[in-house]
Design an enzyme around this catalytic site. Structure first.
Site, PDB file in Angstrom:
ATOM      1  N   ALA A  15      -0.564 -10.429 -22.764  1.00 30.81           N
ATOM      2  CA  ALA A  15      -0.879  -9.708 -23.131  1.00 30.81           C
ATOM      3  C   ALA A  15      -0.095  -7.534 -23.634  1.00 30.81           C
ATOM      4  O   ALA A  15      -0.664  -6.955 -24.061  1.00 30.81           O
ATOM      5  CB  ALA A  15      -1.218  -8.460 -21.357  1.00 30.81           C
ATOM      6  N   GLU A  34       9.268  -3.381 -20.968  1.00 35.06           N
ATOM      7  CA  GLU A  34      10.033  -4.136 -20.200  1.00 35.06           C
ATOM      8  C   GLU A  34      11.155  -4.780 -19.449  1.00 35.06           C
ATOM      9  O   GLU A  34      12.604  -4.170 -19.507  1.00 35.06           O
ATOM     10  CB  GLU A  34      10.103  -6.154 -21.283  1.00 35.06           C
ATOM     11  CG  GLU A  34      11.093  -6.483 -20.674  1.00 35.06           C
ATOM     12  CD  GLU A  34       9.595  -7.780 -19.799  1.00 35.06           C
ATOM     13  OE1 GLU A  34       8.452  -7.677 -19.585  1.00 35.06           O
ATOM     14  OE2 GLU A  34      10.043  -7.561 -18.122  1.00 35.06           O
ATOM     15  N   ASN A  42       5.314 -14.598 -17.462  1.00 41.50           N
ATOM     16  CA  ASN A  42       4.823 -15.561 -17.261  1.00 41.50           C
ATOM     17  C   ASN A  42       3.951 -16.263 -18.241  1.00 41.50           C
ATOM     18  O   ASN A  42       3.939 -17.823 -18.128  1.00 41.50           O
ATOM     19  CB  ASN A  42       3.828 -15.578 -16.123  1.00 41.50           C
ATOM     20  CG  ASN A  42       4.578 -15.739 -14.549  1.00 41.50           C
ATOM     21  OD1 ASN A  42       5.366 -15.737 -14.502  1.00 41.50           O
ATOM     22  ND2 ASN A  42       4.284 -14.461 -13.655  1.00 41.50           N
ATOM     23  N   GLY A  47       1.966 -23.074 -19.438  1.00 38.58           N
ATOM     24  CA  GLY A  47       1.664 -24.382 -20.794  1.00 38.58           C
ATOM     25  C   GLY A  47       0.691 -23.991 -21.676  1.00 38.58           C
ATOM     26  O   GLY A  47       1.385 -24.643 -22.782  1.00 38.58           O
ATOM     27  N   ASP A 226       4.289  -4.077  -9.759  1.00 40.71           N
ATOM     28  CA  ASP A 226       4.628  -3.133  -9.929  1.00 40.71           C
ATOM     29  C   ASP A 226       3.477  -1.788 -10.888  1.00 40.71           C
ATOM     30  O   ASP A 226       3.088  -1.205  -9.913  1.00 40.71           O
ATOM     31  CB  ASP A 226       5.827  -2.903 -11.200  1.00 40.71           C
ATOM     32  CG  ASP A 226       6.915  -3.294 -10.553  1.00 40.71           C
ATOM     33  OD1 ASP A 226       7.073  -4.749  -9.744  1.00 40.71           O
ATOM     34  OD2 ASP A 226       8.314  -3.280 -11.375  1.00 40.71           O
ATOM     35  N   ARG A 285      -7.963 -26.608  -8.899  1.00 41.58           N
ATOM     36  CA  ARG A 285      -6.583 -26.237  -8.302  1.00 41.58           C
ATOM     37  C   ARG A 285      -7.160 -25.345  -6.219  1.00 41.58           C
ATOM     38  O   ARG A 285      -5.987 -26.489  -6.007  1.00 41.58           O
ATOM     39  CB  ARG A 285      -6.302 -25.044  -8.748  1.00 41.58           C
ATOM     40  CG  ARG A 285      -6.034 -25.098 -10.683  1.00 41.58           C
ATOM     41  CD  ARG A 285      -5.658 -24.064 -11.364  1.00 41.58           C
ATOM     42  NE  ARG A 285      -4.901 -24.357 -12.536  1.00 41.58           N
ATOM     43  CZ  ARG A 285      -4.543 -24.028 -13.584  1.00 41.58           C
ATOM     44  NH1 ARG A 285      -3.517 -22.274 -12.924  1.00 41.58           N
ATOM     45  NH2 ARG A 285      -4.209 -23.954 -14.564  1.00 41.58           N
ATOM     46  N   HIS A 395      -0.697 -17.816  -9.591  1.00 38.68           N
ATOM     47  CA  HIS A 395      -1.802 -16.500 -10.100  1.00 38.68           C
ATOM     48  C   HIS A 395      -2.582 -15.767  -9.105  1.00 38.68           C
ATOM     49  O   HIS A 395      -3.327 -16.318  -7.872  1.00 38.68           O
ATOM     50  CB  HIS A 395      -2.605 -16.993 -11.329  1.00 38.68           C
ATOM     51  CG  HIS A 395      -3.142 -16.224 -11.966  1.00 38.68           C
ATOM     52  ND1 HIS A 395      -2.944 -15.855 -13.800  1.00 38.68           N
ATOM     53  CD2 HIS A 395      -4.986 -15.608 -11.433  1.00 38.68           C
ATOM     54  CE1 HIS A 395      -3.835 -15.243 -13.586  1.00 38.68           C
ATOM     55  NE2 HIS A 395      -4.678 -14.859 -13.246  1.00 38.68           N
ATOM     56  N   GLU A 424      -2.583 -10.093 -16.416  1.00 34.85           N
ATOM     57  CA  GLU A 424      -2.786 -11.092 -14.749  1.00 34.85           C
ATOM     58  C   GLU A 424      -2.881  -9.969 -14.057  1.00 34.85           C
ATOM     59  O   GLU A 424      -3.479 -10.158 -12.641  1.00 34.85           O
ATOM     60  CB  GLU A 424      -2.022 -11.794 -14.843  1.00 34.85           C
ATOM     61  CG  GLU A 424      -2.243 -12.426 -13.516  1.00 34.85           C
ATOM     62  CD  GLU A 424      -1.125 -13.383 -13.215  1.00 34.85           C
ATOM     63  OE1 GLU A 424       0.086 -13.218 -13.599  1.00 34.85           O
ATOM     64  OE2 GLU A 424      -0.920 -13.935 -11.692  1.00 34.85           O
TER      65      GLU A 424
HETATM   66  P1  ADP Z   1       0.424 -11.210 -18.575  1.00 36.30           P
HETATM   67  O1  ADP Z   1      -0.391 -13.013 -18.748  1.00 36.30           O
HETATM   68  O2  ADP Z   1      -0.272 -10.308 -17.704  1.00 36.30           O
HETATM   69  O3  ADP Z   1       0.550 -11.278 -20.264  1.00 36.30           O
HETATM   70  P2  ADP Z   1       3.272 -11.431 -17.617  1.00 36.30           P
HETATM   71  O4  ADP Z   1       3.886 -12.327 -16.593  1.00 36.30           O
HETATM   72  O5  ADP Z   1       2.721 -12.744 -18.794  1.00 36.30           O
HETATM   73  O6  ADP Z   1       1.775 -10.477 -17.724  1.00 36.30           O
HETATM   74  O7  ADP Z   1       3.879 -10.148 -18.386  1.00 36.30           O
HETATM   75  C1  ADP Z   1       4.261  -9.469 -17.825  1.00 36.30           C
HETATM   76  C2  ADP Z   1       5.946  -9.235 -17.850  1.00 36.30           C
HETATM   77  O8  ADP Z   1       5.326  -7.087 -17.471  1.00 36.30           O
HETATM   78  C3  ADP Z   1       6.824  -9.488 -17.390  1.00 36.30           C
HETATM   79  O9  ADP Z   1       7.784 -10.026 -18.493  1.00 36.30           O
HETATM   80  C4  ADP Z   1       7.250  -8.599 -16.498  1.00 36.30           C
HETATM   81  O10 ADP Z   1       8.954  -8.910 -16.677  1.00 36.30           O
HETATM   82  C5  ADP Z   1       6.906  -7.289 -17.410  1.00 36.30           C
HETATM   83  N1  ADP Z   1       6.970  -6.052 -15.773  1.00 36.30           N
HETATM   84  C6  ADP Z   1       6.625  -6.253 -14.331  1.00 36.30           C
HETATM   85  N2  ADP Z   1       6.577  -4.716 -13.985  1.00 36.30           N
HETATM   86  C7  ADP Z   1       7.168  -4.229 -14.692  1.00 36.30           C
HETATM   87  C8  ADP Z   1       7.608  -2.667 -15.019  1.00 36.30           C
HETATM   88  N3  ADP Z   1       7.902  -1.873 -13.816  1.00 36.30           N
HETATM   89  N4  ADP Z   1       8.661  -2.017 -16.032  1.00 36.30           N
HETATM   90  C9  ADP Z   1       8.412  -2.902 -17.165  1.00 36.30           C
HETATM   91  N5  ADP Z   1       8.318  -4.447 -17.613  1.00 36.30           N
HETATM   92  C10 ADP Z   1       7.294  -4.539 -15.938  1.00 36.30           C
END
Ligand code: ADP
Length: 458
Positions: A15, A34, A42, A47, A226, A285, A395, A424
């Site tokens: 996203a 990040e 995730n 997959g 978060d 699921r 999820h 998500e």
């Molecule tokens: P989506 O599928 O919605 O894109 P992901 O799980 O693939 O979600 O990605 C979410 C990302 O956000 C992860 O890499 C996670 O480490 C990062 N993240 C979560 N909380 C924080 C935060 N407080 N500050 C910076 N990055 C964050």
């Protein structure tokens, strides 16, 4: 320290990346924060399969009767009609364009001749990236952000959102890995793309006490909710928070999702310790997970043969996972049914009867026991594979309420100005249960909208 950008995006998963690329394309100066040392979230370890109705691979395979309407109905029904119909409509109408964007703009390679039909889908419609993981997606997205010179800051954890006197979100307060505080000002707006909260056991228990520490999780450690907590502090409305999905077939020791076991989508069956099938293998699921937990020991064995393995080549493409499972004694390759049963002390006579019935149903095309929607595949010839597995938290369907332009909505139903969310972290699409292949479709569809919207509106 202070830094100023047009758009600040929190979270470098699918996203966040797609929002960043779209915002940059619209002319904005963008930073992607990040908290982990590496990008991908995730999305990277998934997959990577993505549903798109009426896609080009369906055409290659002669599947000509899929439509956005069917996808819409499957998705809403799959979530017990608890998703927002308006938002699911946007997903259904735009998923194909999102997939084409990944293919054409981001240069993601999808297999030209194979699709998955995940549980709850009335058509085979999930595109498969080469390598069958999200690595193909994240690698290509990262290359695109490099090319576009988009700033990514890893080890940068967003701690809170900053607002002005009018309540408009104007930036993010963050900390570096070494504990330094940095303020990121956002001239146009902030996009939350922090993913779900599957790795946060306390938060899981707060919203659904059933999903406690007895469950491991398939998620990355950064998946701690978060973004939900930060937006909640500004009065953001949450929805569907109790809906937490377990993935049925995971490693019983680590909780990690089994991609080798994707042979289930090509005809592998699930059996219990007694050697009986107990659920339709392409059920939702949540249904399969519940059924597994109700069996002796709360686990299942997935069982398939070489013929099925050859269809999706899930062993070859996930060779590392396969080797690991064999080493852990959780997966065994056997020449005969007797040997497979013996390895896990499954009742061999019952297993043979079960397989005989499967072979019969494969011939007639009619699974009289569980009505397998993909049609069972004959298990007459070996060698065989048998793999032990448990459900694991995968999820979180719930999260922030956004409108059709991905603007975050507060408890009073008003837009929180300057604040957008996608992926998500949002809770409006999947209702009580997300269907396989719908997360990737969701994050790229709404990630792109968020990136476009934050620039065009501000
Ligand atoms: P989506 O599928 O919605 O894109 P992901 O799980 O693939 O979600 O990605 C979410 C990302 O956000 C992860 O890499 C996670 O480490 C990062 N993240 C979560 N909380 C924080 C935060 N407080 N500050 C910076 N990055 C964050």
């Amino acid at each position: 320290a202070e830094q100023t950008y047009d758009v600040v995006i929190i979270g470098a998963g699918g996203a966040g990346f797609s929002a960043a690329i779209e915002a940059k394309k619209a002319g904005a100066n963008v930073v992607l924060l990040e908290k982990m040392p590496t990008v991908g979230g995730n999305t990277l370890i998934s997959g990577g399969e993505m549903n798109a109705p009426n896609n080009w691979v369906q055409q290659n395979l002669g599947i000509t009767d899929d439509t956005a309407d069917l996808f819409y109905e499957d998705t809403l029904k799959g979530g017990d009609n608890l998703g927002s119909p308006e938002m699911v409509r946007i997903l259904a109408d735009n998923a194909l364009a999102s997939a084409e964007w990944l293919r054409d703009e981001i240069k993601v390679e999808f297999l030209p001749d194979h699709l998955f039909q995940f549980g709850g889908h009335s058509r085979k419609r999930a595109l498969i990236p080469v390598g069958h993981t999200g690595a193909e997606l994240i690698t290509k997205l990262k290359a695109k952000t490099d090319e576009e010179k988009i700033t990514i800051k890893t080890n940068m954890k967003a701690e809170s959102l900053i607002t002005d006197e009018q309540g408009r979100v104007t930036g993010v307060s963050a900390t570096t890995g070494s504990g330094n505080k940095i303020t990121f000002h956002a001239n146009k707006g902030v996009i939350i793309a922090t993913g779900g909260f599957g790795s946060n056991v306390e938060m899981r228990k707060k919203y659904n006490p059933e999903l406690d520490e007895k469950y491991l999780s398939t998620d990355t450690p950064g998946t701690t909710g978060d973004g939900i907590i930060m937006a909640e502090a500004l009065g953001a409305k949450l929805t569907n928070m109790e809906s937490i999905q377990t993935y049925p077939v995971c490693n019983p020791e680590t909780g990690v999702i089994s991609l080798v076991a994707d042979s289930r989508f090509d005809g592998a069956i699930l059996i219990n310790q007694e050697g009986e099938r107990f659920v339709e293998e392409l059920e939702r699921r949540d249904v399969i997970s519940k059924a597994i937990l109700a069996q002796t020991g709360g686990y299942t064995y997935q069982f398939w043969n070489q013929k099925i393995a050859d269809i999706g080549k899930t062993i070859e493409v996930h060779q590392d996972e396969y080797d690991m499972l064999v080493k852990q004694g959780l997966l065994h390759k056997a020449d005969t049914i007797e040997e497979a049963a013996d390895f896990f002390k499954v009742d061999v006579d019952t297993l043979k009867e079960t397989i005989q019935k499967v072979n019969e149903y494969a011939k007639t095309g009619d699974d009289l026991d569980f009505h397998h929607r993909g049609g069972l595949v004959s298990l007459e010839t070996g060698p065989y594979y048998i793999q032990k597995a448990v459900p694991s938290v995968h999820h979180t369907m719930g999260g922030l309420v956004i409108d059709e332009k991905t603007r975050v909505i507060n408890e009073k139903g008003e837009i929180i100005p300057g604040l957008y969310a996608a992926g998500e972290v949002t809770g409006v699409i999947h209702g009580s249960n997300r269907l396989g292949g719908n997360a990737i479709a969701d994050i790229f569809t709404f990630g792109r909208i968020a990136g476009q919207q934050v620039v065009s509106e501000n």
